[in-house]
Design a protein around this motif. Structure first.
Motif, mmCIF file in Angstrom:
data_model
loop_
_atom_site.group_PDB
_atom_site.id
_atom_site.type_symbol
_atom_site.label_atom_id
_atom_site.label_comp_id
_atom_site.label_asym_id
_atom_site.label_seq_id
_atom_site.Cartn_x
_atom_site.Cartn_y
_atom_site.Cartn_z
ATOM 1 N N THR A 1010 -14.537 31.959 0.974
ATOM 2 C CA THR A 1010 -13.780 30.748 0.686
ATOM 3 C C THR A 1010 -14.680 29.524 0.816
ATOM 4 O O THR A 1010 -15.496 29.432 1.744
ATOM 5 N N SER A 1011 -14.539 28.605 -0.102
ATOM 6 C CA SER A 1011 -15.331 27.380 -0.031
ATOM 7 C C SER A 1011 -14.966 26.594 1.216
ATOM 8 O O SER A 1011 -13.832 26.642 1.698
ATOM 9 N N LYS A 1012 -15.943 25.865 1.729
ATOM 10 C CA LYS A 1012 -15.739 25.116 2.960
ATOM 11 C C LYS A 1012 -14.669 24.056 2.783
ATOM 12 O O LYS A 1012 -13.857 23.820 3.685
ATOM 13 N N LEU A 1013 -14.640 23.405 1.620
ATOM 14 C CA LEU A 1013 -13.656 22.364 1.370
ATOM 15 C C LEU A 1013 -12.244 22.933 1.394
ATOM 16 O O LEU A 1013 -11.341 22.355 2.005
ATOM 17 N N LEU A 1014 -12.058 24.080 0.744
ATOM 18 C CA LEU A 1014 -10.735 24.693 0.719
ATOM 19 C C LEU A 1014 -10.320 25.164 2.108
ATOM 20 O O LEU A 1014 -9.149 25.030 2.491
ATOM 21 N N ALA A 1015 -11.270 25.709 2.852
ATOM 22 C CA ALA A 1015 -10.941 26.165 4.208
ATOM 23 C C ALA A 1015 -10.570 24.998 5.113
ATOM 24 O O ALA A 1015 -9.664 25.100 5.945
ATOM 25 N N ASN A 1016 -11.246 23.874 4.940
ATOM 26 C CA ASN A 1016 -10.952 22.712 5.781
ATOM 27 C C ASN A 1016 -9.584 22.114 5.487
ATOM 28 O O ASN A 1016 -9.049 21.367 6.310
ATOM 29 N N LEU A 1017 -9.035 22.427 4.331
ATOM 30 C CA LEU A 1017 -7.697 21.934 3.999
ATOM 31 C C LEU A 1017 -6.601 22.752 4.664
ATOM 32 O O LEU A 1017 -5.440 22.362 4.623
ATOM 33 N N CYS A 1018 -6.956 23.870 5.244
ATOM 34 C CA CYS A 1018 -5.979 24.756 5.889
ATOM 35 C C CYS A 1018 -5.884 24.401 7.377
ATOM 36 O O CYS A 1018 -6.903 24.421 8.085
ATOM 37 N N TYR A 1019 -4.698 24.091 7.827
ATOM 38 C CA TYR A 1019 -4.543 23.764 9.243
ATOM 39 C C TYR A 1019 -4.819 24.970 10.122
ATOM 40 O O TYR A 1019 -5.221 24.817 11.294
ATOM 41 N N THR A 1020 -4.640 26.172 9.590
ATOM 42 C CA THR A 1020 -4.885 27.385 10.380
ATOM 43 C C THR A 1020 -6.361 27.520 10.749
ATOM 44 O O THR A 1020 -6.691 28.074 11.794
ATOM 45 N N LYS A 1021 -7.240 27.011 9.878
ATOM 46 C CA LYS A 1021 -8.682 27.077 10.175
ATOM 47 C C LYS A 1021 -9.002 26.271 11.418
ATOM 48 O O LYS A 1021 -9.768 26.699 12.290
ATOM 49 N N TRP A 1022 -8.421 25.086 11.523
ATOM 50 C CA TRP A 1022 -8.708 24.221 12.670
ATOM 51 C C TRP A 1022 -8.084 24.767 13.941
ATOM 52 O O TRP A 1022 -8.679 24.647 15.030
ATOM 53 N N ALA A 1023 -6.920 25.358 13.840
ATOM 54 C CA ALA A 1023 -6.297 25.943 15.026
ATOM 55 C C ALA A 1023 -7.102 27.138 15.539
ATOM 56 O O ALA A 1023 -7.359 27.264 16.738
ATOM 57 N N LEU A 1024 -7.522 28.010 14.607
ATOM 58 C CA LEU A 1024 -8.312 29.173 15.005
ATOM 59 C C LEU A 1024 -9.664 28.744 15.570
ATOM 60 O O LEU A 1024 -10.143 29.325 16.557
#
Length: 1085
Positions: A1010-1024
């Motif tokens: 997954t691209s970094k930009l798309l991953a950063n848009l997911c709140y689950t990424k920041w929680a994990l």
């Protein structure tokens, strides 16, 4: 993928280079041969080793910049991390032993900076897949010393000086090759050794004769060299690649060469003492604290059980105290009125007795003049005798005390002076602002109500003195008048050009009750919407005058009440709470509380809601009051705001005859105060019909058939030759005619289609040309010549035209709704309602009561969260390899799903109530903030409910405080998302999105491609990331490379823990702003 792996290995190599160089520096100072005089035995001295190590630690600042530059993503505090990895001061036995074994040759065996750089650069070039180095000066095809084998090292000849800081030239190491000291690791293809970090176990290997491998490592002895023995470790990497050098689970390694079995009561991650009551068998790798989770689960279940059974007790006890105070005040007011009536009766009796005695004395003594004498003294005793108080010794009753007080102070305010039109009552009564206690307020309110009842009773039996009293009464309450006059009003859909109302002309006057009737499709509700200024999606032609001025009706929104057809009432509030909230938010902010209570009590009394005032209105799931009572509460919500114009859409539908009459009597009392009342009714009884002042009869198509006084309705239709048969209700008969069910038997042969035109011609209104053309049977003299100049009828549209017209209707309606919601008009109501902050306080109180009554539902939510914590904590056990990422991934999905579903209830269940309150002028911002504020209780408690189970069943390395803070921000974030779903989507779609979104976002955030930009848009990424960082910070020493590798692989930064929390909070705030925008913009049924 290969490039990412190389990048990862390269960074690990840089990390290890700095680590080994740091460990090399203790002897970097000892470059002179004299410092290592083996003959004097200094190499075996512990004091000598500690001095060298002390100089080593003083040189760490040299590498701080390099470490901060390359490893800031996994090393937060350089000094602390290196101290935890290479602080051997507590046990330097392995260094002292190595110095003794090498006979002072330790510094000549340690890798220089150039060798470290060469080793890791070769490791990087080979992508870390094979454990060998490129050929170098000491190990190549021509020269391959025994020190080049894994676990072995060689020394530099004594005639050469050692410069460990030299990063360019690799020194020649060809002498004294021997196994690497325990506590150090010696890679294959290089002849130097590096110290193992703390947390590692690097003993000398033991040859396994069966496999030929040096246990516990994975390298083999070179073939053909029988004198070659096993040395120490050969590599240091992450736990997966080099797990053999990590201290084994269930053991404690105080140094890199010691391994102690963990005794009972202790566990190994850091050889910590177990919590009391926790289970730590011998050789435990972790403590078993499941018992704490079980105890917490039992305690949580008990708390939830208490909440489930006693959630309403707090509100009930408060309501009970208030009811006692109210009943006492009402009883006091009734007794006061009774005392007044008895006082008047006794006073009249005494006066008659005195007059009769005077006449008798005059006749006896033959007096020619008769003078009127005063009543005899002791009148109070005569009155008390009239009340039956004959015992002097007996203690006086409350009623007698009232009479004694009345005789002593007849002008006292508390209800004794109740004469109609008396000014002393208002003069002597304390003002509303002076009343602070509940008892004072209720006494004031019920005293006024009893006075009004007495006035009403005397008005029914009017005498000459009563008429004079009414005429001189200055205490009659009046409201600002609103007269609505409309001329030739026509409503046409903007797209399909369909006419909903046609040429409606008339007037609604203050102090009168107007009834609107007509068959289905006559536009009755549309007419009310047009009068209230709520008609959207239509082109409006004609003129509307408010009090004779061309002003918009919305300028008077604060004093206009609109009762919708549906009974939109809060079901989880009592009748009194619904009415009281509406009064507080919509009455003038300057009105004292006592007067507001009086208004509410008057409405409850007039609508006959006394018996059910403390009953819940009820919802679909919970039964409450009856349908008729609910209808009266629906009307009462608008009556308590004391409107000047009251519009009601079918308020009597579903009511029996007695309830309808009760409601209409209450409305007529409102009309006596100058209220302009207009209502749609269906099939009223004849008694109810005669209670109206004006009557508006509409035909299909929105055309007026009659608009005038009720008394002249039959007279008008009689003039058309339409007479109501005997024993037939007039409105029902006229509706049947307009429906075409009954054909009028008249000599003029008038049909129901001609009635609107007859009314317009009767009043001299301008008649549209198309209506003249349709009236083909009318007399030509009536039609005149206008029929010849009439426009031709519109041609029928095609199917595509109809579809396009409907689309334009929908778009036009939405456009008008947005303009209606966001447009502002000048306030002409002269009423200052409470501001946003005060309404916010009122909303807080209301939502708090609703949440207390929904405590059982909240308790079920907490129980489900606790069970989810038990299941996930048990199934997804903590893994040191991934820092618990798997369990936290499941945690994010479960918490997101359950908290979003709970957040949906905050707004999706009360959309209709909100739309009604917003249309009445209540603050949308106060409503939204109040519900969000109350939901912060769940934001705080739900993480506790989940962590109380998950933490003790999963037992992660991070602290429970860190986990709680992350969960609070996560719940805050997903609650905002739940708000947006609840407001923007239908309930079913909102639940589907709430279940689907966390799963999809988690999959996107955890995929490496997954691209970094798309991953950063997911709140689950920041929680994990926050969860993993909190866990990774607890791993140090030998785990540093594992930590750095894991963070690098997932593109995490150990310094971003605060950033992750900030992003989650920002997500929650942005979603709340979006939800609020949708709430005030869109209306989805």
């Amino acid at each position: 993928m290969l490039a990412a792996r190389r990048r990862r290995r390269w960074l690990i190599a840089i990390f290890l280079s700095a680590a080994v160089l740091l460990a090399d520096l203790p002897c970097g100072r000892c470059q002179d041969e004299d410092d290592y005089d083996g003959d004097r035995g200094q190499g075996a001295s512990p004091l000598f080793a500690s001095v060298i190590y002390g100089r080593l630690m003083n040189l760490t600042s040299i590498f701080a910049s390099d470490i901060g530059e390359h490893f800031q993503f996994c090393v937060k505090d350089t000094d602390r991390e290196w101290n935890e990895a290479f602080n051997y001061t507590t046990n330097m036995t392995f260094m002292t032993k190595c110095a003794k074994e090498t006979k002072g040759d330790l510094s000549r065996r340690l890798c220089t900076s150039a060798e470290v750089k060469f080793y890791f650069s070769s490791f990087y070039n080979n992508t870390g897949e094979k454990n060998y180095l490129r050929p170098n000066k000491n190990c190549n095809l021509t020269t391959w010393l025994s020190g080049c084998e894994p676990g072995w090292s060689c020394s530099i000849s004594e005639d050469k000086k050692v410069n460990l800081r030299d990063s360019k030239d690799i020194p020649v190491r060809e002498v004294n090759c021997r196994p690497c000291c325990e506590g150090f690791f010696c890679p294959r293809g290089i002849t130097c050794m590096m110290p193992c970090p703390l947390g590692a176990y690097c003993p000398l290997g033991t040859l396994n004769r069966t496999t030929g491998i040096c246990d516990p490592y994975t390298y083999q002895l070179p073939p053909g060299e029988p004198n070659h023995t096993c040395g120490s470790a050969d590599t240091w990497a992450d736990v997966i690649s080099s797990g053999e050098i990590f201290c084994p689970a269930g053991y404690y390694c105080p140094s890199t060469v010691e391994k102690i079995s963990c005794s009972s009561g202790y566990f190994i991650y850091v050889f910590a003492e177990c919590f009391k009551k926790s289970s730590c068998p011998p050789n435990s790798s972790n403590q078993d604290i499941t018992i704490f989770g079980a105890l917490l689960m039992i305690a949580l279940s008990l708390v939830l059980l208490i909440i489930y059974n006693f959630s309403g007790q707090m509100l009930t006890s408060r309501e009970r105290r208030q009811a006692k105070s109210r009943e006492a005040a009402a009883r006091y007011a009734r007794e006061t009125v009774q005392a007044r009536e008895r006082w008047k009766a006794a006073k009249d009796v005494a006066k008659k007795h005195a007059t009769g005695l005077q006449s008798q004395l005059s006749r006896t003594f033959s007096r020619k003049k008769s003078s009127r004498s005063d009543p005899p003294k002791g009148l109070g005793s005569q009155i008390r005798a009239a009340f039956g108080d004959g015992s002097k010794k007996k203690e006086e009753s409350n009623l007698n005390k009232m009479m004694q007080s009345l005789e002593d102070n007849p002008d006292h305010y508390e209800g004794f002076n109740m004469e109609i039109g008396d000014k002393n009552l208002k003069k002597n009564m304390p003002k509303g602002k002076q009343m602070h206690t509940r008892s004072q307020i209720f006494k004031y309110a019920y005293g006024q109500i009893e006075k009004e009842k007495a006035m009403e009773q005397q008005n029914k039996n009017l005498t000459f003195s009563g008429v004079i009293s009414m005429a001189t009464n200055t205490d009659v309450r009046t409201r600002p008048p609103i007269e609505v006059a409309f001329k030739d009003i026509t409503l046409t859909l903007k797209g399909s050009k369909k006419k909903l109302l046609r040429s409606v002309t008339g007037k609604l006057m203050p102090g009168r009750v107007a009834a609107v009737m007509g068959p289905s499709g006559a536009g009755k509700t549309t007419f009310l919407s047009a009068v209230a200024g709520k008609a959207t999606g239509c082109a409006v032609t004609g003129q509307v005058l408010i009090n004779g001025k061309p002003e918009h009706i919305r300028s008077y929104k604060k004093i206009i009440g609109f009762v919708p057809q549906d009974d939109i009432v809060h079901g989880n509030l009592t009748v009194e709470e619904n009415l009281w909230f509406s009064a507080r938010c919509r009455l003038s902010a300057d009105m004292p509380k006592a007067d507001k209570v009086l208004v509410v009590e008057r409405v409850i009394e007039s609508l006959g809601l006394q018996a059910i005032r403390e009953s819940l209105v009820g919802t679909v799931e919970q039964r409450g009051i009856s349908g008729g009572q609910r209808k009266r509460v629906n009307v009462g919500l608008e009556m308590v705001m004391e409107p000047s114009l009251l519009i009601l859409d079918e308020p009597t539908s579903g009511l029996d005859s007695s309830s309808s009459q009760l409601l209409l009597r209450a409305l007529r009392r409102e009309a006596l105060e100058g209220v302009n009342i207009c209502m749609v009714v269906h099939q009223p009884s004849y008694t109810l019909f005669r209670m109206f002042d004006d009557f508006i009869l509409l035909a299909k198509g929105g055309m007026t058939v009659y608009h005038g006084p009720v008394k002249k309705l039959e007279e008008y239709f009689s003039g058309l030759g339409i007479n109501v048969p005997d024993r037939v209700n007039p409105p029902d008969y006229f509706i049947d005619i307009l429906e075409g069910i009954v054909k009028p038997t008249t000599s003029t042969n008038i049909t129901h289609k001609e009635l609107p035109l007859r009314w317009m011609l009767h009043n001299g209104y301008e008649v549209p040309r198309d209506m003249l053309q349709e009236a083909g049977d009318l007399d030509s003299s009536v039609r005149g010549t206008e029929i010849h100049s009439s426009d031709s009828g519109s041609e029928p549209q095609s199917f595509a035209g109809e579809v396009w017209g409907n689309v334009r209707d929908i778009v036009g309606q939405k456009k008008d709704e947005y303009e209606y919601q966001f447009s502002k008009s000048k306030d002409l109501s002269e009423r200052r309602t409470p501001g946003v902050l005060k309404q916010y306080r009122y909303f807080l109180g209301r939502v708090g009561k609703q949440r207390l009554r929904e405590a059982r539902i909240q308790g079920v939510d907490y129980l489900i969260l606790g069970l989810a914590g038990v299941c996930l904590g048990t199934l997804a056990k903590m893994s040191d390899d991934t820092f618990g990422a798997l369990g936290y991934t499941y945690t994010i999905i479960a918490v997101s799903l359950l908290c979003k579903i709970g957040a949906l209830r905050s707004f999706s269940l009360e959309k209709l109530e909100y739309w009604r309150e917003r249309a009445s002028g209540m603050s949308s911002l106060a409503y939204f903030l109040a519900r969000d504020t109350i939901d912060h209780f769940n934001t705080i408690v739900k993480p506790i409910a989940y962590l109380s189970m998950f933490y003790f069943f999963n037992n992660p390395r991070s602290s429970i405080i860190d986990n709680y803070i992350i969960l609070v921000t996560l719940v805050y974030c997903v609650t905002g998302i739940g708000y947006a779903f609840a407001i923007f989507f239908q309930p079913g779609s909102a639940q589907l999105w709430s279940a689907l979104l966390p799963v999809v976002l988690t999959l996107i955030a955890t995929q490496q491609k997954t691209s970094k930009l798309l991953a950063n848009l997911c709140y689950t990424k920041w929680a994990l990331e926050a969860f993993v960082i909190a866990n990774a910070e607890r791993y140090s020493g030998v785990w540093l490379i594992t930590r750095c590798g894991s963070l690098l692989k997932n593109d995490y930064d150990i310094a971003d823990w605060g950033l992750c929390l900030a992003v989650l909070v920002t997500y929650g705030m942005v979603c709340r702003c979006f939800a609020f925008f949708c709430m005030v913009t869109f209306q989805k049924n």
